[in-house]
Design a protein around this motif. Sequence first.
Motif, PDB file in Angstrom:
ATOM      1  N   GLU A 234      -2.091 -58.227 -36.600  1.00  0.00           N
ATOM      2  CA  GLU A 234      -1.007 -57.257 -36.780  1.00  0.00           C
ATOM      3  C   GLU A 234      -1.407 -56.175 -37.772  1.00  0.00           C
ATOM      4  O   GLU A 234      -1.109 -54.984 -37.561  1.00  0.00           O
ATOM      5  N   LEU A 235      -2.090 -56.557 -38.849  1.00  0.00           N
ATOM      6  CA  LEU A 235      -2.551 -55.577 -39.830  1.00  0.00           C
ATOM      7  C   LEU A 235      -3.554 -54.615 -39.215  1.00  0.00           C
ATOM      8  O   LEU A 235      -3.539 -53.413 -39.488  1.00  0.00           O
TER       9      LEU A 235
ATOM     10  N   GLU B 233      -0.078 -52.993 -32.052  1.00  0.00           N
ATOM     11  CA  GLU B 233       0.035 -52.860 -30.592  1.00  0.00           C
ATOM     12  C   GLU B 233      -0.790 -53.932 -29.870  1.00  0.00           C
ATOM     13  O   GLU B 233      -0.384 -54.444 -28.828  1.00  0.00           O
ATOM     14  N   ILE B 234      -1.941 -54.281 -30.445  1.00  0.00           N
ATOM     15  CA  ILE B 234      -2.755 -55.345 -29.851  1.00  0.00           C
ATOM     16  C   ILE B 234      -2.009 -56.672 -29.895  1.00  0.00           C
ATOM     17  O   ILE B 234      -2.000 -57.442 -28.931  1.00  0.00           O
ATOM     18  N   LEU B 235      -1.342 -56.954 -31.017  1.00  0.00           N
ATOM     19  CA  LEU B 235      -0.566 -58.189 -31.113  1.00  0.00           C
ATOM     20  C   LEU B 235       0.560 -58.196 -30.096  1.00  0.00           C
ATOM     21  O   LEU B 235       0.843 -59.235 -29.474  1.00  0.00           O
ATOM     22  N   GLU B 236       1.207 -57.061 -29.896  1.00  0.00           N
ATOM     23  CA  GLU B 236       2.273 -56.981 -28.887  1.00  0.00           C
ATOM     24  C   GLU B 236       1.736 -57.299 -27.497  1.00  0.00           C
ATOM     25  O   GLU B 236       2.403 -57.954 -26.691  1.00  0.00           O
TER      26      GLU B 236
ATOM     27  N   ILE C 104      -3.485 -66.812 -29.118  1.00  0.00           N
ATOM     28  CA  ILE C 104      -4.150 -66.468 -30.378  1.00  0.00           C
ATOM     29  C   ILE C 104      -5.457 -67.253 -30.501  1.00  0.00           C
ATOM     30  O   ILE C 104      -6.486 -66.713 -30.917  1.00  0.00           O
ATOM     31  N   VAL C 105      -5.431 -68.529 -30.114  1.00  0.00           N
ATOM     32  CA  VAL C 105      -6.647 -69.336 -30.143  1.00  0.00           C
ATOM     33  C   VAL C 105      -7.728 -68.711 -29.266  1.00  0.00           C
ATOM     34  O   VAL C 105      -8.892 -68.599 -29.678  1.00  0.00           O
ATOM     35  N   LEU C 106      -7.382 -68.294 -28.057  1.00  0.00           N
ATOM     36  CA  LEU C 106      -8.370 -67.661 -27.184  1.00  0.00           C
ATOM     37  C   LEU C 106      -8.980 -66.430 -27.847  1.00  0.00           C
ATOM     38  O   LEU C 106     -10.201 -66.230 -27.830  1.00  0.00           O
ATOM     39  N   ASN C 107      -8.139 -65.592 -28.439  1.00  0.00           N
ATOM     40  CA  ASN C 107      -8.622 -64.347 -29.022  1.00  0.00           C
ATOM     41  C   ASN C 107      -9.373 -64.556 -30.334  1.00  0.00           C
ATOM     42  O   ASN C 107     -10.112 -63.666 -30.765  1.00  0.00           O
ATOM     43  N   ALA C 108      -9.205 -65.717 -30.948  1.00  0.00           N
ATOM     44  CA  ALA C 108      -9.949 -66.047 -32.168  1.00  0.00           C
ATOM     45  C   ALA C 108     -10.904 -67.209 -31.920  1.00  0.00           C
ATOM     46  O   ALA C 108     -11.309 -67.892 -32.865  1.00  0.00           O
TER      47      ALA C 108
ATOM     48  N   VAL D 178      -8.211 -59.902 -25.279  1.00  0.00           N
ATOM     49  CA  VAL D 178      -7.817 -58.492 -25.110  1.00  0.00           C
ATOM     50  C   VAL D 178      -8.936 -57.489 -25.365  1.00  0.00           C
ATOM     51  O   VAL D 178      -8.748 -56.288 -25.140  1.00  0.00           O
ATOM     52  N   GLY D 179     -10.100 -57.935 -25.839  1.00  0.00           N
ATOM     53  CA  GLY D 179     -11.217 -57.023 -26.064  1.00  0.00           C
ATOM     54  C   GLY D 179     -12.525 -57.704 -25.754  1.00  0.00           C
ATOM     55  O   GLY D 179     -12.744 -58.850 -26.137  1.00  0.00           O
ATOM     56  N   LYS D 180     -13.408 -57.002 -25.041  1.00  0.00           N
ATOM     57  CA  LYS D 180     -14.691 -57.629 -24.697  1.00  0.00           C
ATOM     58  C   LYS D 180     -15.723 -56.524 -24.465  1.00  0.00           C
ATOM     59  O   LYS D 180     -15.786 -55.573 -25.236  1.00  0.00           O
ATOM     60  N   ILE D 181     -16.490 -56.636 -23.411  1.00  0.00           N
ATOM     61  CA  ILE D 181     -17.630 -55.764 -23.152  1.00  0.00           C
ATOM     62  C   ILE D 181     -17.258 -54.771 -22.054  1.00  0.00           C
ATOM     63  O   ILE D 181     -16.821 -55.172 -20.967  1.00  0.00           O
ATOM     64  N   GLY D 182     -17.399 -53.473 -22.348  1.00  0.00           N
ATOM     65  CA  GLY D 182     -17.032 -52.476 -21.355  1.00  0.00           C
ATOM     66  C   GLY D 182     -17.013 -51.082 -21.938  1.00  0.00           C
ATOM     67  O   GLY D 182     -17.704 -50.790 -22.921  1.00  0.00           O
ATOM     68  N   MET D 183     -16.175 -50.234 -21.346  1.00  0.00           N
ATOM     69  CA  MET D 183     -16.174 -48.809 -21.706  1.00  0.00           C
ATOM     70  C   MET D 183     -14.763 -48.262 -21.601  1.00  0.00           C
ATOM     71  O   MET D 183     -13.849 -48.927 -21.092  1.00  0.00           O
ATOM     72  N   ASN D 184     -14.578 -47.026 -22.087  1.00  0.00           N
ATOM     73  CA  ASN D 184     -13.273 -46.390 -21.961  1.00  0.00           C
ATOM     74  C   ASN D 184     -13.406 -44.988 -21.375  1.00  0.00           C
ATOM     75  O   ASN D 184     -14.511 -44.470 -21.189  1.00  0.00           O
ATOM     76  N   SER D 185     -12.262 -44.389 -21.077  1.00  0.00           N
ATOM     77  CA  SER D 185     -12.235 -43.087 -20.408  1.00  0.00           C
ATOM     78  C   SER D 185     -12.651 -41.943 -21.318  1.00  0.00           C
ATOM     79  O   SER D 185     -12.892 -40.827 -20.855  1.00  0.00           O
ATOM     80  N   ALA D 186     -12.764 -42.206 -22.623  1.00  0.00           N
ATOM     81  CA  ALA D 186     -13.261 -41.199 -23.562  1.00  0.00           C
ATOM     82  C   ALA D 186     -14.781 -41.191 -23.640  1.00  0.00           C
ATOM     83  O   ALA D 186     -15.368 -40.361 -24.329  1.00  0.00           O
ATOM     84  N   GLY D 187     -15.425 -42.146 -22.963  1.00  0.00           N
ATOM     85  CA  GLY D 187     -16.878 -42.201 -22.935  1.00  0.00           C
ATOM     86  C   GLY D 187     -17.505 -43.158 -23.911  1.00  0.00           C
ATOM     87  O   GLY D 187     -18.727 -43.180 -24.082  1.00  0.00           O
ATOM     88  N   VAL D 188     -16.701 -44.001 -24.577  1.00  0.00           N
ATOM     89  CA  VAL D 188     -17.216 -45.007 -25.505  1.00  0.00           C
ATOM     90  C   VAL D 188     -17.488 -46.303 -24.744  1.00  0.00           C
ATOM     91  O   VAL D 188     -16.674 -46.739 -23.929  1.00  0.00           O
ATOM     92  N   GLY D 189     -18.641 -46.918 -25.012  1.00  0.00           N
ATOM     93  CA  GLY D 189     -18.957 -48.226 -24.439  1.00  0.00           C
ATOM     94  C   GLY D 189     -19.439 -49.163 -25.526  1.00  0.00           C
ATOM     95  O   GLY D 189     -19.986 -48.725 -26.550  1.00  0.00           O
ATOM     96  N   VAL D 190     -19.270 -50.465 -25.310  1.00  0.00           N
ATOM     97  CA  VAL D 190     -19.669 -51.439 -26.335  1.00  0.00           C
ATOM     98  C   VAL D 190     -20.229 -52.703 -25.698  1.00  0.00           C
ATOM     99  O   VAL D 190     -19.753 -53.160 -24.649  1.00  0.00           O
ATOM    100  N   CYS D 191     -21.275 -53.248 -26.327  1.00  0.00           N
ATOM    101  CA  CYS D 191     -21.823 -54.562 -26.008  1.00  0.00           C
ATOM    102  C   CYS D 191     -21.754 -55.425 -27.257  1.00  0.00           C
ATOM    103  O   CYS D 191     -21.659 -54.917 -28.380  1.00  0.00           O
TER     104      CYS D 191
END
Length: 364
Positions: free
Chosen positions: A61-62, A66-69, A86-90, A161-174
């Motif tokens: 939440e801190l 919005e991610i917590l929601e 919460i367990v899955l995400n942590a 809720v977060g993993k490996i991929g990209m966004n429409s702004a052109g940012v990608g992460v591994c």
Amino acid sequence: MSFPHFRISGTAFERGKQLGHLAKQQIIHNIETYKVLFQEMAQVDWEAARAHSVQYISWIELYDAEILEEIKGISQGAELDLLDLIVLNARSEIITNLAGKPVPADGCTSMAAAPEITTSQEMLLGQNWDWNNLIMPGMIVLEIDQAPRPAILMVTEAGIVGKIGMNSAGVGVCLNFLGTTERQMGVPIHIVLRGILNSHTLPQAIGQVARLTRGTSANYLIAHKEGEVVDVETTPTNYDVLYPDNGWLVHANHFVGPRSILIEDTARIMSPDSHLRQGRASKLLARYGNDVDPAAFKHIFSDHGAYPDGICRHGETQPVDLGRPMISSTVFSIVMNLSEGTFELSGGQPCTEAYEKYGFSSAE
């Protein structure tokens, strides 16, 4: 094999509720799988994991309410208790922090190639994600329409809720898991990954990694369609940012930055193959010179040097296995073209499974 492909939109809670309903079967599979893995890897039962996970709610939440929601929406849509989500995400933090000893890392090999060395002047980013193959039926491709934030297209374990991929702004992460002896409460790494994918620029993405204490160590290889790439190695309380000298970066599961000499690197001990994967992927990529293309990435990700502990992993053992703590398999291989806004995905080992192309639905 292909993973189920879901699209969600609306407010954070609505998005989560849609996903919980659509991917309920996969989410339940992942919960049941981690009940087994927690016990096998860390001798932690699910109720202990749930009790420990309560502490992460305030951190999530801190970091981003919005991610917590969205996580709360998933729990309602899937008709599951919030703590299960919460367990899955942590799950990385729970395995790491409750085991009481170093545990095996996700054995992943990540690469990036900037436009100055690619055949079509494109920004390429990709990795093999290696983990226990029991998770395969719980994997999904997820597209998130979350305006005014960038849309996200990623591969994830359903419910995370977060993993490996990209966004429409052109940012990608591994992602590469790292290990240290430092134990700290903080933001779960999969929440940090979502923060990166919520970003419009590389400076924003680095800020999303750095701004709060993290729950465990990890490496984030981040690139932008503008043609820049950085690598962020983190412990819970510190980080290094590495920049490519020659247009490319490779990372496996050990620290390589200048601060690494001060770190007790537990992952390299648990995954000694990390050194060879790092070196071999670097050598193979360098051979392409200024002619790197997606086919080059696929070729490297299919490499079996040092089999069965190489870049492409089949979860097999040596005839006499000398005490490896975990046998991992390549769950998927992904090659992102951030300039084009698409990625190619192989579910399973890329040496045998075909890559399938994905793009944002608005661009299809």
